[in-house]
Design a protein around this motif. Structure first.
Motif, PDB file in Angstrom:
ATOM      1  N   THR A 270       0.825  -1.004   0.151  1.00 41.87           N
ATOM      2  CA  THR A 270      -0.127   0.019   0.135  1.00 41.87           C
ATOM      3  C   THR A 270       0.852   1.288  -0.036  1.00 41.87           C
ATOM      4  N   ALA A 271       1.870   1.242   0.775  1.00 48.47           N
ATOM      5  CA  ALA A 271       2.714   2.504   0.934  1.00 48.47           C
ATOM      6  C   ALA A 271       3.554   2.973  -0.188  1.00 48.47           C
ATOM      7  N   VAL A 272       3.914   1.654  -1.027  1.00 51.56           N
ATOM      8  CA  VAL A 272       4.627   1.952  -2.312  1.00 51.56           C
ATOM      9  C   VAL A 272       3.993   2.664  -3.461  1.00 51.56           C
ATOM     10  N   ALA A 273       2.618   2.663  -3.381  1.00 50.96           N
ATOM     11  CA  ALA A 273       1.991   3.492  -4.157  1.00 50.96           C
ATOM     12  C   ALA A 273       2.202   5.208  -3.887  1.00 50.96           C
ATOM     13  N   THR A 274       2.743   5.149  -2.835  1.00 50.58           N
ATOM     14  CA  THR A 274       3.292   6.836  -2.428  1.00 50.58           C
ATOM     15  C   THR A 274       4.638   7.069  -2.609  1.00 50.58           C
ATOM     16  N   ASN A 275       5.299   6.076  -2.043  1.00 50.61           N
ATOM     17  CA  ASN A 275       6.742   6.257  -1.919  1.00 50.61           C
ATOM     18  C   ASN A 275       7.381   4.853  -1.840  1.00 50.61           C
ATOM     19  N   ALA A 276       8.544   4.905  -2.894  1.00 52.28           N
ATOM     20  CA  ALA A 276       9.026   3.172  -2.960  1.00 52.28           C
ATOM     21  C   ALA A 276       9.844   2.942  -1.756  1.00 52.28           C
ATOM     22  N   ARG A 277      10.333   4.153  -0.968  1.00 55.68           N
ATOM     23  CA  ARG A 277      11.221   3.841   0.139  1.00 55.68           C
ATOM     24  C   ARG A 277      10.421   3.973   1.518  1.00 55.68           C
TER      25      ARG A 277
ATOM     26  N   PRO B 122      14.618   0.900  -2.494  1.00 59.59           N
ATOM     27  CA  PRO B 122      13.335   1.064  -2.883  1.00 59.59           C
ATOM     28  C   PRO B 122      12.408  -0.295  -3.079  1.00 59.59           C
ATOM     29  N   LEU B 123      11.268  -0.253  -2.981  1.00 57.74           N
ATOM     30  CA  LEU B 123      10.522  -1.585  -3.105  1.00 57.74           C
ATOM     31  C   LEU B 123       9.755  -1.554  -4.610  1.00 57.74           C
ATOM     32  N   PRO B 124       9.759  -2.482  -4.924  1.00 60.28           N
ATOM     33  CA  PRO B 124       9.160  -2.501  -6.583  1.00 60.28           C
ATOM     34  C   PRO B 124       7.786  -2.732  -6.381  1.00 60.28           C
TER      35      PRO B 124
END
Length: 415
Positions: free
Chosen positions: A142-149, A181-183
């Motif tokens: 869910t967070a990766v939609a905003t910021n990969a880090r 960074p998360l893909p």
């Protein structure tokens, strides 16, 4: 022909009641589907299906809501705003509380977790599966939609020790350039290719009275009556799409485990039957509708299984008869979403829905051809027994949950 009021024709007061109900309806999707996933694939299989389901849908619908309400950004505040309008966190039932330290750091905790109340009686193994195995990858997705880090990490979480510990859990959210960074999850790429992910909805009218976006500060609670009518219509449509995206991701996760398409469709119908019936019952009560054909028509018109109209090809006609046509076109049918699971030989989800309004109601097929599936809602003399799928979903504490008025929202400023 006369038709019941569509979503866009409801009053502001009705929409303010409807939106939290739709958010809770989306949460009940898993309560409806996972018992059948356990029966087919075991507890570990269910856990992995849930992980893939949420990792597929959540990044996609989170970004859609950010764009719709104009609060796109790359900070923790944006993550928290998205959580407040997410079927994974229906207000009050999943009582998220927030603390915003600065752009890159914040905390949230759950004063009440309805999902925990559902799972805790099943024992620690199920609690660990939900609160550890499922939450760890899906919060990050869910967070990766905003910021990969961005990383979401527990401060504490169940199993609760002591047994009555509150808050039920607490989490840090930290964005740091040192974080790898998360893909975007592979499942999310596949869900992003669906028509549900790309459907265009009517824009919000910025000139209507009330809030038209969420570009202002984060608030502790969203009071939906403070929004404009067109904003609530858009939010309701986006939330209905969240349910479709979650169901599509669920079916995708099932297909990854079996080549038996009939089994996949059967589980999909069981999920839809359970959630359709219970949600219809809640909508009838929440909107103060009659338990008859008029009430059934009104529920069908706003039920998340059949919306938004830009995605689902459906027509509802009400005279002295109630006739519903599920058209052969529409993006939902092309995606293989919920409406495609209802056909002349499988009316169980439709029957559960109308029986949520009145247990004497059921569907009767009038036609099934180039114009689509045409169903008349008829009234039997005696009430039908509740479908097993609805009874299973009713085990959730969400079945009887009541939303409360909690006063004026308070802006949460960075500390």
């Amino acid at each position: 022909m006369p038709r019941p009021p569509a979503l866009c024709e409801l009053s502001l007061d009705q929409l303010a009641v409807l939106v939290p109900e739709l958010l809770l309806a989306g949460h009940l999707i898993d309560r409806a589907g996972m018992p059948h996933a356990i029966a087919a694939f075991g507890r570990d299989g269910m856990r992995n299906i849930a992980i893939e389901e949420w990792m597929g849908a959540s990044p996609v619908y989170t970004k859609r809501m950010q764009r719709a309400l104009a609060f796109e950004g790359d900070g923790v505040e944006t993550i928290f705003k998205g959580m407040q309008i997410d079927v994974g966190a229906p207000p009050q039932f999943m009582d998220f509380r927030y603390r915003l330290h600065h752009h890159d750091r914040g905390e949230f905790w759950l004063d009440h977790c309805g999902a925990l109340m559902d799972v805790e009686p099943m024992g620690d193994e199920y609690v660990v599966a939900m609160c550890h195995d499922i939450e760890d990858p899906t919060f990050d997705a869910t967070a990766v939609a905003t910021n990969a880090r961005a990383q979401v990490r527990p401060i504490h979480r169940p199993p609760r020790r002591p047994a009555d510990r509150t808050p039920h859990c607490a989490w840090n959210v930290i964005i740091d350039e040192s974080h790898p960074p998360l893909p975007v999850p592979e499942q999310a790429h596949r869900i992003a290719a669906t028509r549900a992910a790309r459907v265009e909805l009517d824009p919000i009218d910025p000139d209507e009275p009330g809030g038209s976006d969420y570009s202002g500060p984060l608030v502790d609670d969203l009071r939906f009556a403070d929004w404009s009518r067109s904003a609530l219509v858009r939010i309701a449509e986006e939330v209905s799409l969240q349910g479709h995206l979650l169901a599509l991701s669920f079916l995708m996760a099932l297909r990854a485990r079996t080549d038996d398409e009939e089994l996949v469709l059967a589980i999909g119908r069981q999920q839809l039957t359970g959630v359709a019936g219970l949600v219809a019952e809640r909508l009838r009560v929440a909107l103060d509708l009659s338990g008859d054909l008029d009430g059934a028509a009104a529920v069908i018109a706003v039920h998340p299984a059949f919306g938004p109209r830009a995605y689902v090809d459906i027509d509802v006609e009400l005279t002295d008869r109630l006739v519903v046509r599920l058209g052969p076109g529409g993006a939902a049918r092309a995606d293989g979403a919920w409406p495609s699971l209802i056909d002349a030989d499988h009316l169980e989800p439709f029957d559960a829905l109308v029986r949520g309004v009145d247990p004497r109601l059921r569907g009767e097929v009038l036609g099934d051809g180039p114009e689509g599936l045409v169903i008349e809602v008829v009234t039997d003399d005696e009430p039908a027994r509740e479908a097993d799928e609805v009874a299973l979903t009713r085990f959730s504490t969400g079945a009887d949950f009541t939303f409360a008025e909690r006063g004026t929202p308070v802006a949460l400023r960075p500390t």
